[in-house]
Design an enzyme around this catalytic site. Structure first.
Site, PDB file in Angstrom:
ATOM      1  CB  CYS A  10      -0.911   0.000   1.231  1.00  0.00           C
ATOM      2  SG  CYS A  10      -1.898   1.518   1.407  1.00  0.00           S
ATOM      3  CB  CYS A  34      -2.785   3.750  -6.228  1.00  0.00           C
ATOM      4  SG  CYS A  34      -4.073   2.570  -5.773  1.00  0.00           S
TER       5      CYS A  34
END
Length: 351
Positions: free
Chosen positions: A108, A265
């Site tokens: 992440c 992302c």
């Protein structure tokens, strides 16, 4: 393969046609494969080709460990970890190292908040228990600064993120998170550099005109995939790929100074190909990060063996080879260039 002449003082000389090929294969097969450790947040999602956790995304071994309790919501918010949270984070790091991780990345982008903490845990544990180093890069954002050197004057790097607002908040909160860690750690493991000036070696300044933060909030199917998860997460990834590429193309038309894209992302990494094709610009992403780190542990032995002289001291004369790569031109009679002693031993089965 053509033949080329070795320098007379390079002995012994090796003839590939007389070498036991299987002995060489067995020797190289015994070399341990590079292993990437993926530190996971406490969050389940459907993995796809191009995701950091999908084994098809890489050509080396991947292992993972979850930082229990560190949910996506907490990671996104950059919430301060309590004592239990830090203990669970360090436990996951140790698990990765114990299982053979050569380096560690995150699944992440918002794990950049704990870049310093994870780096300190990893270096301390790997050194004390195994006497080695373990590089850590929690987010592709660490590539932002070096990539600035690749763009022309007046150019921009477009940083793609799932949420522009959340990423903008990183700039304000990251120094605070790092300073808290340094205070509690007593400066024993953290570098003695003010976090506000040099946060974990990551210079994040989105107000810099050379960066253009682009949120994928407006790409409906992608947003739905992130919000829904599970069986309903993705109807058709091809639709998402087209939507993201079209959106980036639209942004690029309004901002022609964008010279490259950096995907922050991790779940958008699988669409890097669509962005490359749709915009015609180079794209770096979390997969790029993993591959970059792996190269530091990859021994390209066959190429080294063919391009270096005995003991690696005397490279082949570039003027006598094609493209200066140590490849034979086919014009020189004689024998292949002598290999270094270590590679000779591999071929003779004595190493």
């Amino acid at each position: 393969m053509g033949n080329c002449t070795s320098h007379p003082h390079h002995e012994p000389q090796v003839h590939f046609d007389t070498v036991d090929g299987m002995a060489t294969v067995k020797a190289f097969a015994g070399i341990r494969q590079v292993t990437m450790g993926v530190l996971r947040i406490d969050y389940e999602y459907q993995t796809n080709l191009g995701d950091i956790l999908d084994p098809r995304s890489f050509d080396f071994r991947i292992i993972s460990a979850t930082a229990e309790g560190l949910t996506f919501a907490k990671a996104k918010a950059g919430d301060k970890l309590d004592a239990t949270g830090k203990e669970l984070l360090e436990r996951a790091v140790r698990q990765l190292i114990d299982n053979g991780a050569d380096f560690i990345v995150g699944d992440c982008g918002f794990l950049v908040y704990w870049q310093v903490m994870v780096r300190d845990y990893a270096q301390d544990y790997a050194q004390k228990k195994y006497g080695r180093k373990c590089p850590v890069m929690m987010s592709s954002l660490v590539l932002a600064l070096p990539l600035l050197a690749t763009i022309p004057s007046g150019g921009q790097i477009g940083i793609l993120t799932a949420s522009e607002k959340s990423l903008q908040a990183v700039q304000k909160k990251l120094p605070i998170v790092i300073e808290d860690h340094q205070k509690e750690d007593g400066g024993q493991r953290s570098r003695s550099v003010p976090a506000a000036e040099d946060p974990s070696g990551i210079m994040i300044n989105f107000s810099d005109p050379r960066f253009k933060v682009v949120g994928l909030d407006e790409v409906k199917d992608f947003k739905h995939a992130l919000d829904a998860q599970g069986a309903d997460a993705v109807n058709d990834r091809r639709d998402i790929a087209v939507q993201i590429a079209a959106y980036c193309q639209k942004v690029q038309e309004k901002n022609p100074q964008i010279a490259a894209w950096l995907i922050e992302c991790t779940e958008a990494g699988g669409f890097a190909w669509a962005i490359k094709v749709g915009t015609g610009l180079p794209v770096w992403d979390p997969i790029t990060l993993g591959r970059f780190l792996s190269l530091g542990f990859t021994a390209n032995v066959p190429n080294v063996a063919l391009t270096l002289g005995q003991h690696g001291e005397n490279p082949l004369d570039p003027s006598a080879t094609t493209a200066g790569k140590g490849r034979c031109t086919g014009e020189e009679p004689g024998q292949i260039h002598a290999l270094g002693a270590e590679f000779q031993a591999i071929r003779e089965g004595t190493l």
